[in-house]
Motif scaffolding. Structure first.
Motif, PDB file in Angstrom:
ATOM      1  N   THR A  48       0.835  -1.210   0.000  1.00 11.75           N
ATOM      2  CA  THR A  48       0.000   0.000   0.000  1.00 11.75           C
ATOM      3  C   THR A  48       0.863   1.250   0.000  1.00 11.75           C
ATOM      4  OG1 THR A  48      -1.738  -1.185   1.203  1.00 11.75           O
ATOM      5  CG2 THR A  48      -1.812   1.230   1.225  1.00 11.75           C
ATOM      6  N   LEU A  49       1.879   1.297   0.864  1.00 13.26           N
ATOM      7  CA  LEU A  49       2.749   2.472   0.928  1.00 13.26           C
ATOM      8  C   LEU A  49       3.507   2.672  -0.382  1.00 13.26           C
ATOM      9  CD1 LEU A  49       4.158   2.167   4.563  1.00 13.26           C
ATOM     10  CD2 LEU A  49       2.372   3.704   3.722  1.00 13.26           C
ATOM     11  N   THR A  50       3.946   1.570  -0.985  1.00 18.49           N
ATOM     12  CA  THR A  50       4.671   1.677  -2.259  1.00 18.49           C
ATOM     13  C   THR A  50       3.784   2.227  -3.358  1.00 18.49           C
ATOM     14  OG1 THR A  50       6.070  -0.207  -1.629  1.00 18.49           O
ATOM     15  CG2 THR A  50       6.003   0.392  -3.967  1.00 18.49           C
ATOM     16  N   LEU A  51       2.555   1.716  -3.420  1.00 20.24           N
ATOM     17  CA  LEU A  51       1.628   2.194  -4.458  1.00 20.24           C
ATOM     18  C   LEU A  51       1.260   3.661  -4.238  1.00 20.24           C
ATOM     19  CD1 LEU A  51       0.035   1.489  -6.968  1.00 20.24           C
ATOM     20  CD2 LEU A  51      -1.814   0.658  -5.516  1.00 20.24           C
ATOM     21  N   LEU A  52       1.044   4.054  -2.988  1.00 17.59           N
ATOM     22  CA  LEU A  52       0.725   5.458  -2.704  1.00 17.59           C
ATOM     23  C   LEU A  52       1.885   6.367  -3.076  1.00 17.59           C
ATOM     24  CD1 LEU A  52      -1.172   5.282   0.721  1.00 17.59           C
ATOM     25  CD2 LEU A  52      -2.111   5.828  -1.522  1.00 17.59           C
ATOM     26  N   ALA A  53       3.104   5.926  -2.771  1.00 20.56           N
ATOM     27  CA  ALA A  53       4.270   6.734  -3.126  1.00 20.56           C
ATOM     28  C   ALA A  53       4.393   6.885  -4.638  1.00 20.56           C
ATOM     29  CB  ALA A  53       5.534   6.095  -2.547  1.00 20.56           C
ATOM     30  N   ALA A  54       4.103   5.816  -5.369  1.00 19.20           N
ATOM     31  CA  ALA A  54       4.168   5.896  -6.829  1.00 19.20           C
ATOM     32  C   ALA A  54       3.108   6.845  -7.378  1.00 19.20           C
ATOM     33  CB  ALA A  54       3.991   4.498  -7.424  1.00 19.20           C
ATOM     34  N   VAL A  55       1.895   6.801  -6.801  1.00 20.04           N
ATOM     35  CA  VAL A  55       0.825   7.699  -7.251  1.00 20.04           C
ATOM     36  C   VAL A  55       1.216   9.150  -7.029  1.00 20.04           C
ATOM     37  CG1 VAL A  55      -1.532   8.458  -6.753  1.00 20.04           C
ATOM     38  CG2 VAL A  55      -1.033   6.022  -6.989  1.00 20.04           C
ATOM     39  N   ILE A  56       1.747   9.457  -5.841  1.00 20.28           N
ATOM     40  CA  ILE A  56       2.132  10.840  -5.531  1.00 20.28           C
ATOM     41  C   ILE A  56       3.295  11.282  -6.417  1.00 20.28           C
ATOM     42  CG2 ILE A  56       3.078  12.333  -3.731  1.00 20.28           C
ATOM     43  CD1 ILE A  56       1.517  10.647  -1.705  1.00 20.28           C
ATOM     44  N   ALA A  57       4.240  10.381  -6.679  1.00 18.60           N
ATOM     45  CA  ALA A  57       5.376  10.737  -7.538  1.00 18.60           C
ATOM     46  C   ALA A  57       4.922  11.036  -8.964  1.00 18.60           C
ATOM     47  CB  ALA A  57       6.396   9.605  -7.529  1.00 18.60           C
ATOM     48  N   LEU A  58       4.031  10.206  -9.503  1.00 14.93           N
ATOM     49  CA  LEU A  58       3.547  10.434 -10.869  1.00 14.93           C
ATOM     50  C   LEU A  58       2.639  11.660 -10.957  1.00 14.93           C
ATOM     51  CD1 LEU A  58       2.759   6.772 -12.002  1.00 14.93           C
ATOM     52  CD2 LEU A  58       4.621   8.241 -12.774  1.00 14.93           C
TER      53      LEU A  58
END
Length: 649
Positions: A48-58
């Protein structure tokens, strides 16, 4: 899982492609990994944290409504990892129902609506199935029966929804706004650097649709004016701040007047476009000094504007000193070869128009149009004019304006759209984002600003990327399947979208106030609309109550006719007791009075045979005859009601 996936699908389609693919792929991977048993809590947390970080980065580390929608989709993608039983599955479906509604924050098109309705219908069917499973009834209803139940629910609420859409009083301006998108749409902006429009030129989505009333200008005159760029730093053109707040420049107009309605797709910006030159600002928009149009708020949804334009005969014939200096300025030391050429041309002729004609002739004879160009260097105009001599409108307009300024002629870049495609089905003009264009304006004594399009001067044989190659639908999958001609399919689909915009998205407070004009009521105020909505809402609620009552009644027509017969006798005080057999009740009624009581005994015997005897009595013909007899039977008033008889079934 499948119902939740269909709910999320329309939302994923509205997100940027990398983000949508990332979230969709993550959902598939999580569902596969947790199919047999739920993932460990620590694994779920890390995913979950990895996916959220990717969303915020993109999303560029900014928060907008598209970022919020992406986070919602990401959370739904992770939800299957903790789905164990019926309760968890119900929670998954409940949260998934938020996704279709979040989609409408990004797009209100018919495709999003259809996909959203499909997702909601499947989710409701899945919830009905979970209810059966939770009750211990594994094979209670078929898929067709569940689909029918969902359809009845939709039919139940449809009248109230339509009443709210058409009659609930609308506000001319919203009470609150929604956050803007973090990732802006492709389109016109306040800046332009040669070579930066590659993505925009490849975007075939609609930018605006235009319907003319009366005279239609030739396509050669369809220049849709957008940002006017006067400041140049050697690489990028930008809108000048010097003209901010100044009144619109004086214009002497030609006798031609074009009356039209423009439908602008969402851009998340305040910049509007209009056919050169708009006569006045429509509605609550603002007309800038350079005759640009600005909306009072970002264009986050489809907007419609009624405009009038006419070509200028003179445009700011008296150019103020500071503005003249701004439109002659060039960065020191930039483009030395262009400056030297301009100095030679100036020494050969003192007439500004002669220099403009000479430059256009040079472009016509030596330059070519293509989208395949290298990135510009430090001296972009020198490289384009003397080395490459190939490019598209950004290169032509930028180099031309630099050349004119070096020759002492005030000049600036204007961006917008050019031309359009006429849809013969709807009789309107479609302007796509790929029709974005940049041209030049030069200031000539006695005339003011004059439009000059150096890109249009390129000889036809030197245009390597033709307009025919980019006609609507030519590059689509269906276009390739149909040999490159999908214009009919394109016209039909775009007309459907335009009709949707007109009927649904364009239904605003002004159109609502004129809703009953065909009935002779010129205008509806808020009070009348409120009364009409109240009347329609009450009618819709009565409809819902009637349908609900109808759904509760006995579905078997024979039983329904038998219960109707019982109610007739109950009114006379001879109702059947709940535990009283049909023949016993009929005999009691017969003892209470003469007349059709004998007929009731015969009907009761036929009903008992139908209800409890063999299958022969269930034939369609026998059932119809029994129903007809039950409906025709009428009781006679009794001489005396027997004591203790039932008053209810």
């Amino acid at each position: 899982m499948a119902a939740a996936a269909v709910c999320v699908l329309p939302l994923l389609l509205q997100l940027p492609s990398p983000l949508g693919l990332l979230i969709g792929g993550s959902a598939v991977a999580v569902a596969a990994l947790s199919w047999r048993k739920p993932l460990h809590a620590l694994v779920r947390l890390l995913l979950t944290l990895t996916l959220l970080a990717a969303v915020i980065a993109l999303s560029g580390s900014h928060f907008g409504r598209d970022t919020g929608c992406a986070i919602l989709a990401a959370m739904l993608a992770m939800k299957p990892a903790e789905t164990r039983g019926v309760r968890d599955a119900r929670s998954l479906l409940g949260f998934a129902l938020f996704a279709p509604f979040a989609t409408f924050l990004l797009d209100q098109g018919p495709l999003s609506l259809l996909l959203g309705l499909a997702g909601v219908a499947l989710a409701l069917m899945a919830l009905l199935r979970l209810t059966d499973i939770e009750s211990g009834i594994r094979d209670a209803t078929t898929t067709r029966a569940r689909f029918g139940s969902v359809g009845r629910l939709v039919l139940l609420g449809l009248p109230l929804a339509l009443a709210a859409f058409w009659l609930f009083p609308r506000l001319a301006t919203p009470l609150w706004g929604v956050p803007e998108r973090t990732l802006a749409r492709t389109g016109l902006s306040d800046e332009m650097s040669p070579g930066d429009w590659i993505d925009l030129m490849a975007d075939d989505t609609p930018a605006l649709r235009v319907r003319f009333f009366g005279t239609t200008p030739p396509t050669s005159q369809m220049y849709w004016r957008g940002p006017v760029l006067s400041d140049f730093d050697g690489r990028t053109w930008a809108r000048s701040r010097r003209s901010t707040g100044l009144p619109p420049a004086a214009v002497t107009r030609a006798k031609v007047l074009w009356d039209y309605q423009v439908e602008i797709e969402p851009t998340e910006r305040r910049q509007m476009v209009a056919l050169e030159l708009p006569v006045e600002a429509p509605g609550d928009s603002r007309l800038g000094h350079d005759h640009e149009l600005f909306s009072p708020r970002p264009l986050s949804s489809l907007t419609r504007w009624r405009m009038q334009s006419s070509p200028p005969e003179t445009f700011e014939a008296d150019l103020a000193g500071p503005l003249q200096q701004a439109t002659l300025a060039l960065p020191a030391g930039s483009n030395p070869r262009t400056r030297a050429l301009a100095a030679r041309w100036r020494s050969d002729a003192d007439d500004d128009q002669a220099i403009v004609r000479r430059a256009m002739q040079w472009i016509r004879s030596d330059f070519a149009y293509t989208l395949s160009t290298p990135l510009a260097g430090r001296h972009a105009a020198d490289e384009f004019l003397f080395d490459q001599q190939e490019g598209f409108c950004e290169h032509f307009s930028s180099a031309f304006v630099i050349l004119m300024r070096a020759a002492g002629i005030p000049a600036r870049v204007v961006t917008g759209y050019v031309g359009g495609y006429r849809n013969p089905i709807g009789d309107y003009w479609l302007v796509r984002r790929s029709d974005a264009h940049a041209w030049a304006e030069v200031w000539l004594d006695g005339r003011g600003w004059v439009r000059v399009d150096p890109t249009a001067a390129v000889a036809p044989e030197r245009i390597y990327d033709t307009l025919d190659d980019r006609r609507p639908g030519a590059d689509s999958l269906f276009g390739r399947m149909l040999g490159g001609d999908a214009s009919r399919l394109f016209n039909a689909t775009d007309w459907l979208r335009q009709s949707w915009n007109q009927l649904v998205l364009g239904f605003d407070a002004e159109r609502q106030s004129r809703l009953l004009r065909p009935l002779g009521i010129e205008r509806l105020d808020g009070v009348r609309l409120g009364l009409l909505f109240g009347l329609a809402a009450v009618s819709a609620l009565l409809w819902m109550a009637w349908l609900s009552r109808r759904a509760e009644r006995q579905r078997d027509p024979v039983l329904r006719a038998w219960h109707t017969l019982e109610r007739r006798y109950r009114r006379l005080g001879l109702g059947r007791n709940p535990d009283e057999p049909a023949m016993t009740w009929a005999q009691r009624v017969a003892d209470a009075g003469p007349g059709p009581a004998d007929d009731l005994l015969r009907l009761s015997r036929r009903f008992s045979n139908w209800r409890y005897a063999g299958r022969d009595d269930h034939s369609a013909r026998a059932s119809r005859q029994l129903i007809l007899s039950l409906r025709r039977h009428r009781p006679s008033p009794p001489h005396a009601a027997s004591p203790g008889n039932g008053e209810h079934r």
